[in-house]
Write a protein that holds these residues in place. Structure first.
Motif, mmCIF file in Angstrom:
data_model
loop_
_atom_site.group_PDB
_atom_site.id
_atom_site.type_symbol
_atom_site.label_atom_id
_atom_site.label_comp_id
_atom_site.label_asym_id
_atom_site.label_seq_id
_atom_site.Cartn_x
_atom_site.Cartn_y
_atom_site.Cartn_z
ATOM 1 N N ILE A 1 102.257 -2.569 147.580
ATOM 2 C CA ILE A 1 101.289 -2.624 146.586
ATOM 3 C C ILE A 1 100.788 -1.364 146.269
ATOM 4 O O ILE A 1 100.422 -0.532 147.389
ATOM 5 N N VAL A 2 100.863 -0.858 144.951
ATOM 6 C CA VAL A 2 100.074 0.284 144.810
ATOM 7 C C VAL A 2 98.453 0.007 144.115
ATOM 8 O O VAL A 2 98.785 -0.458 143.048
ATOM 9 N N ILE A 3 97.686 0.750 144.903
ATOM 10 C CA ILE A 3 96.192 0.230 144.205
ATOM 11 C C ILE A 3 95.638 1.378 143.545
ATOM 12 O O ILE A 3 95.022 2.526 144.047
ATOM 13 N N ASP A 4 96.082 1.400 142.195
ATOM 14 C CA ASP A 4 95.552 2.431 141.333
ATOM 15 C C ASP A 4 95.478 1.792 139.929
ATOM 16 O O ASP A 4 96.118 0.936 139.769
ATOM 17 N N LYS A 5 94.862 2.477 138.815
ATOM 18 C CA LYS A 5 94.510 1.931 137.487
ATOM 19 C C LYS A 5 95.943 1.806 136.829
ATOM 20 O O LYS A 5 95.987 1.146 135.895
ATOM 21 N N ASP A 6 96.965 2.598 137.119
ATOM 22 C CA ASP A 6 98.164 2.841 136.541
ATOM 23 C C ASP A 6 99.187 1.668 137.102
ATOM 24 O O ASP A 6 100.134 1.396 136.140
ATOM 25 N N HIS A 7 98.895 0.983 138.014
ATOM 26 C CA HIS A 7 99.786 0.058 138.718
ATOM 27 C C HIS A 7 99.174 -1.456 138.791
ATOM 28 O O HIS A 7 99.956 -2.478 139.149
ATOM 29 N N LEU A 8 97.768 -1.385 138.833
ATOM 30 C CA LEU A 8 97.218 -2.607 139.347
ATOM 31 C C LEU A 8 96.072 -2.867 138.445
ATOM 32 O O LEU A 8 95.213 -2.050 138.030
ATOM 33 N N MET A 9 95.587 -4.325 138.197
ATOM 34 C CA MET A 9 94.457 -4.727 137.476
ATOM 35 C C MET A 9 94.051 -5.953 138.066
ATOM 36 O O MET A 9 94.775 -6.683 138.859
ATOM 37 N N VAL A 10 92.486 -6.311 138.036
ATOM 38 C CA VAL A 10 92.092 -7.303 138.292
ATOM 39 C C VAL A 10 91.606 -8.282 137.006
ATOM 40 O O VAL A 10 91.094 -7.673 135.984
#
Length: 372
Positions: free
Chosen positions: A187-196
């Motif tokens: 999992i890549v946790i940054d705003k380019d790869h992940l949203m909540v």
């Protein structure tokens, strides 16, 4: 942890909490370098008519007592008039009061740890309705309970019913993120790869915290309900409408406090998939699964979500534990830390605010990804 104890420690569980508390007890014994168990096991006796009593073998005079109560554990039951009945939340709450009654006012302090608060969804009044959660909290206060600790409470406003005793709402954020990194190591946790994404407007504050500590964007669905009819005690959802940035090509975390039937969250996951989301991870502090697992199995087979995370704070069926899509978020060490800190009569502010631990976890995870 150094310092004097507020009183000798006793940990008590209501029916069905034995396995969870055994793991909590192991941490406490390890930290205090002792083989002496801190668990006091009550006996719950039932008469054939269904009447009951709780009994303690030893006096708890002067003890600092922590009672862990999973009032949603339907995996245990009792016999009444020759038939077997699963225990309801009402039955568990009565057993909790019986234990407090059996202590007989001798304890120095009584704290109740109730992961999912009893009647927490009956927290406000519309027209002529009972206010069950407020009444229950006031009843515990009158019985001498000093502190009530709960997790991810449905409506924090219920604490106003008992303003003169301690009330702590504990979040599972750090443990959820830790479990995500463990079960999904790529999992890549940054705003380019992940949203909540919040499945409804009521969960926005919860999701805003995830968005802030993870540094990712936030989206929200709002529910359009049919208020002209009531089905299974609630107004049915007509549609979910999305507000937020595009989820196309991104992994998405959907965060909620409770999965009851799972219908609402599965519909949100489906709609996000239709909008081009990559992988979908479902976070819920409490998985009730009142309607069983079939609908969730179907959603998983259809590719609408990848993993579902719930804590082990409440009962989970063997069927749930066997599902390949299910991931357990272990809260035993966290509960042990809370008990240990309070027994030293120290503040739990640092325990309740995990921002620094989350940052350390994310830095370590980023370093591991870069080294691959």
């Amino acid at each position: 942890m150094e310092g004097l104890f507020y009183g000798d420690l006793a940990v008590i569980g209501t029916a069905g909490c034995e396995q969870f508390l055994e793991r909590v007890d192991r941490y406490l014994k390890e930290w205090r370098n002792t083989e002496q168990s801190f668990i006091t096991a009550p006996q719950y006796k039932r008469f054939g008519s269904g009447e009951a009593k709780a009994m303690l073998a030893d006096s708890l005079r002067g003890y600092d007592v922590y009672i862990f109560a999973d009032v949603y554990n339907y995996g245990v039951g009792y016999r009444m008039y020759g038939k077997e009945y699963p225990m309801s939340p009402d039955d568990h709450f009565q057993d909790l009061k019986r234990v407090i009654n059996a202590i007989g006012g001798k304890a120095r302090r009584i704290s109740v740890i109730m992961p999912m608060l009893y009647e927490s969804r009956q927290d406000k009044r519309h027209m002529r309705e009972s206010l069950d959660c407020a009444v229950a909290l006031q009843e515990l206060e009158r019985m001498g309970v000093s502190n009530i600790l709960t997790f991810d409470v449905h409506n924090l406003g219920v604490q106003n019913a008992v303003p003169l005793i301690g009330f702590d709402d504990i979040k599972c954020t750090y443990q959820m993120i830790k479990a995500l990194v463990r079960y999904v190591p790529d999992i890549v946790i940054d705003k380019d790869h992940l949203m909540v994404v919040s499945p409804d407007e009521g969960g926005m504050q919860r999701c805003m915290y995830y968005s802030s500590v993870l540094g990712i964007d936030l989206g929200m669905f709002y529910k359009r309900r049919d208020y002209s009819i009531v089905v299974n005690g609630k107004n049915p959802i007509v549609a979910h409408e999305y507000l937020g940035r595009s989820v196309e090509g991104k992994d998405v975390i959907i965060v909620d406090d409770i999965i009851s039937s799972g219908e609402s969250m599965m519909d949100v996951a489906y709609q996000l998939k239709q909008r081009g989301a990559k992988r979908i991870f479902l976070f819920a502090s409490f998985g009730l699964f009142c309607e069983g697992l079939d609908a969730i199995d179907e959603a998983y087979k259809a590719g609408n979500f990848t993993k579902l995370f719930t804590t082990n704070l409440i009962y989970r069926t063997p069927e749930l534990l066997s599902r390949e899509w299910y991931c357990e978020v272990n809260m035993c060490k966290y509960v042990a830390l809370i008990i240990d800190t309070l027994n030293h009569d120290q503040t739990i502010n640092h325990v309740l605010n995990p921002a620094e631990r989350i940052k350390t976890l994310l830095d370590r995870h980023l370093a591991e990804l870069e080294n691959k």
